[in-house]
Design a protein around this motif. Structure first.
Motif, PDB file in Angstrom:
ATOM      1  N   ALA A 126     -93.657  96.536  27.774  1.00 11.92           N
ATOM      2  CA  ALA A 126     -94.920  96.387  27.038  1.00 11.92           C
ATOM      3  C   ALA A 126     -94.864  97.146  25.715  1.00 11.92           C
ATOM      4  O   ALA A 126     -95.331  96.653  24.681  1.00 11.92           O
ATOM      5  N   ARG A 132    -103.176  85.168  25.285  1.00 12.80           N
ATOM      6  CA  ARG A 132    -101.959  85.923  25.054  1.00 12.80           C
ATOM      7  C   ARG A 132    -102.277  87.137  24.183  1.00 12.80           C
ATOM      8  O   ARG A 132    -102.956  87.033  23.164  1.00 12.80           O
ATOM      9  N   ARG A 135     -94.766  85.840  30.637  1.00 11.85           N
ATOM     10  CA  ARG A 135     -95.682  85.621  31.750  1.00 11.85           C
ATOM     11  C   ARG A 135     -95.698  84.138  32.126  1.00 11.85           C
ATOM     12  O   ARG A 135     -95.761  83.271  31.246  1.00 11.85           O
ATOM     13  N   ASP A 142    -102.048  81.943  34.253  1.00 13.60           N
ATOM     14  CA  ASP A 142    -102.511  83.096  33.512  1.00 13.60           C
ATOM     15  C   ASP A 142    -103.591  82.643  32.538  1.00 13.60           C
ATOM     16  O   ASP A 142    -103.310  82.081  31.494  1.00 13.60           O
ATOM     17  N   ILE A 170     -92.856  93.044  24.809  1.00 13.93           N
ATOM     18  CA  ILE A 170     -92.403  91.979  25.702  1.00 13.93           C
ATOM     19  C   ILE A 170     -93.307  91.962  26.925  1.00 13.93           C
ATOM     20  O   ILE A 170     -93.371  92.951  27.669  1.00 13.93           O
ATOM     21  N   ALA A 171     -94.008  90.869  27.150  1.00 14.31           N
ATOM     22  CA  ALA A 171     -94.925  90.752  28.278  1.00 14.31           C
ATOM     23  C   ALA A 171     -94.189  90.174  29.479  1.00 14.31           C
ATOM     24  O   ALA A 171     -93.572  89.111  29.386  1.00 14.31           O
ATOM     25  N   ASP A 201     -93.547  86.509  25.209  1.00 14.48           N
ATOM     26  CA  ASP A 201     -94.403  86.526  26.401  1.00 14.48           C
ATOM     27  C   ASP A 201     -93.741  85.747  27.527  1.00 14.48           C
ATOM     28  O   ASP A 201     -93.735  84.517  27.520  1.00 14.48           O
ATOM     29  N   GLY A 250     -86.174  87.842  23.484  1.00 20.57           N
ATOM     30  CA  GLY A 250     -86.907  88.618  24.471  1.00 20.57           C
ATOM     31  C   GLY A 250     -85.985  89.348  25.429  1.00 20.57           C
ATOM     32  O   GLY A 250     -86.200  90.526  25.750  1.00 20.57           O
ATOM     33  N   VAL A 271     -97.924  90.998  21.194  1.00 19.20           N
ATOM     34  CA  VAL A 271     -96.833  90.580  22.068  1.00 19.20           C
ATOM     35  C   VAL A 271     -95.836  89.769  21.261  1.00 19.20           C
ATOM     36  O   VAL A 271     -96.182  88.762  20.634  1.00 19.20           O
ATOM     37  N   ARG A 318     -94.213  89.983  34.118  1.00 21.55           N
ATOM     38  CA  ARG A 318     -94.941  90.162  35.364  1.00 21.55           C
ATOM     39  C   ARG A 318     -93.954  90.625  36.426  1.00 21.55           C
ATOM     40  O   ARG A 318     -92.846  90.086  36.551  1.00 21.55           O
TER      41      ARG A 318
END
Length: 486
Positions: free
Chosen positions: A434, A118, A127, A114, A438-439, A125, A473, A122, A441
């Protein structure tokens, strides 16, 4: 769109939007893809352009007639691609209003790696793609740096050998032979600016040999499409099964080169079975083809010794790539490529014209760090920390998302979490996450296939997160309001 393939057209949609300017040359490799694969290639190229942010939300696409004429493909093929990506929410369209990049499309910027900063706001994260940069061995690296500066001869600061500093090539050849089972001749080892440059170099050489399409894993890293596109190559998605890349679809695709992550497939976490590894090499011999092995996190395995590299089984049919981006830091931009003997000269020539070689001082420091044992110590330190964080994440998911299935946990820096259907739909879950800061994928972001069930499948990176952040998270995700509560 001009004859050079660049659209400098600037227009608004009559609703006050800012004019846009887009480089449509990113799609040109579609025109040279095999006829039966052009539809998939166009969909993949458009999808990647949206994910990476090259096509920003609100960008108006050319009409199907215009794009078909520019790419020299049928209008029906473009229409089908637009319809497919509209169904996937990458695009939106309205009667008489044209086709636009959806405002809900979220840039993936490299998927496994990625590359986007960032996001502000957020809180946690998840991701994947980044190691814990606080584990970088600053003191040991500084000591190696001072040692190198004290002994490096003046001539070593001149233009470097484009293959890389001999000391580093020797050190890495010994390391990769010992740790990964690679057949590593220092004379065939090329130092690169990470796996990204290694992939691009291979793309240029394959293009020069007449290839125009490369197979990629589906799901897989979206980054590969952009890297090969920069070398004029299209990509063809090849599906996976429980043992790894499915060889029969690979044969049907007609490609003669394919990118794989056999030690720990990204993103599913599958380790290719012994039978599949053998069958893949058989395909390469029968097709006079090349397997590109991206060993992006092969050193991080927690249940047993790491699976050896595929390249060790047939070094004349496998090009092996790796880097220190996960073990040390991606900012070092240091990686390696070991290719079949008949490709090495072309790769070195291309590397020479591209950048004249990597910085000699950085290479010398890494060589000293490896030969002193510092690199092995760093790997052990990271493995202990990442195993602990993996365990924290899996326990937290079991507590706060009962019924969740996790996979891909035996190795790497991320896991796959399949949440029960009551937490879906996926798009709504991602949006709720989001909104809560909280990010995450979705697994669907990395491929073309869409599961028939309504379960939420997440790709959760954990290596860069402190255990307390992981717990916070997961708790926050579980507290997000949903339409269908337990």
């Amino acid at each position: 769109m001009t004859s050079s393939g660049t659209n400098t057209r600037s227009e608004a949609d009559g609703q006050g939007r800012e004019p846009v300017s887009t480089a449509w040359e990113l799609l040109l490799p579609v025109a040279s893809a095999p006829a039966r694969g052009r539809g998939r290639a166009l969909q993949s190229a458009l999808r990647e352009a949206v994910r990476s942010g090259r096509l920003a939300p609100g960008t108006r696409l050319p009409s199907s007639r215009e794009l078909a004429a520019d790419l020299r493909v049928s209008r029906g093929l473009v229409t089908e691609a637009y319809e497919q990506l509209t169904a996937e929410s990458y695009l939106r369209s309205g009667r008489g209003a044209g086709t636009w990049v959806s405002g809900s499309a979220r840039a993936a910027a490299g998927g496994a790696r990625d590359l986007a900063p960032r996001a502000l706001g957020v809180r946690v994260d998840f991701r994947p793609g980044t190691p814990d940069l606080s584990l970088f061995p600053r003191s040991a690296w500084a000591a190696a740096h001072r040692s190198v500066l004290g002994r490096l001869p003046h001539r070593a600061l001149g233009y470097p050998d484009p293959r890389g500093l001999p000391e580093l090539r020797n050190a890495l050849a010994a390391l990769l032979t010992r740790r990964r089972g690679v057949v590593a001749d220092p004379e065939r080892l090329l130092i690169c600016s990470g796996v990204a440059q290694a992939t691009t170099l291979l793309g240029f050489v394959l293009h020069g040999r007449g290839m125009r399409t490369v197979g990629v894993e589906d799901p897989g890293s979206p980054e590969h499409a952009a890297l090969f596109a920069s070398a004029g190559m299209a990509t063809a998605p090849v599906p996976l099964d429980d043992e790894g890349l499915a060889v029969e679809p690979l044969v049907r695709s007609g490609v003669r080169a394919v990118v794989t992550t056999p030690a720990h497939q990204f993103p599913t976490g599958v380790a290719y079975s012994a039978a599949r590894r053998s069958r893949l090499l058989e395909w390469a011999r029968e097709a006079d083809g090349l397997v590109v092995e991206d060993d992006y996190d092969g050193d991080f395995r927690y249940d047993r010794a790491p699976v050896g590299a595929l390249q060790g089984l047939d070094p004349e049919r496998v090009a092996y790539t790796g880097s220190v981006s996960k073990s040390l830091a991606p900012g070092l931009r240091l990686g390696w490529l070991i290719a079949p003997a008949d490709m090495t000269g072309e790769l070195v020539d291309r590397k020479r014209t591209m950048d004249l070689g990597n910085p000699a001082l950085d290479q010398a420091v890494l060589a000293g760090f490896v030969t002193s044992g510092g690199y092995d110590r760093q790997l052990r330190r990271c493995q202990r920390a990442y195993r602990e964080r993996r365990d924290v994440l899996t326990r937290a998911l079991a507590e706060h998302f009962p019924g969740t299935e996790v996979s891909g946990i035996a190795a790497g820096l991320h896991i796959i979490a399949r949440l029960p259907e009551r937490w879906g739909p996926e798009e709504e879950f991602a949006a709720r996450a989001a909104d809560a800061g909280i990010a995450v994928r979705l697994l669907r972001d990395y491929g073309t296939r869409r599961p028939a069930d309504g379960c939420v499948r997440l790709v959760l990176g954990y290596a860069h997160l402190a255990p307390a952040d992981i717990l916070r998270g997961v708790r926050t995700l579980a507290a997000c309001p949903r339409q269908n509560p337990c």
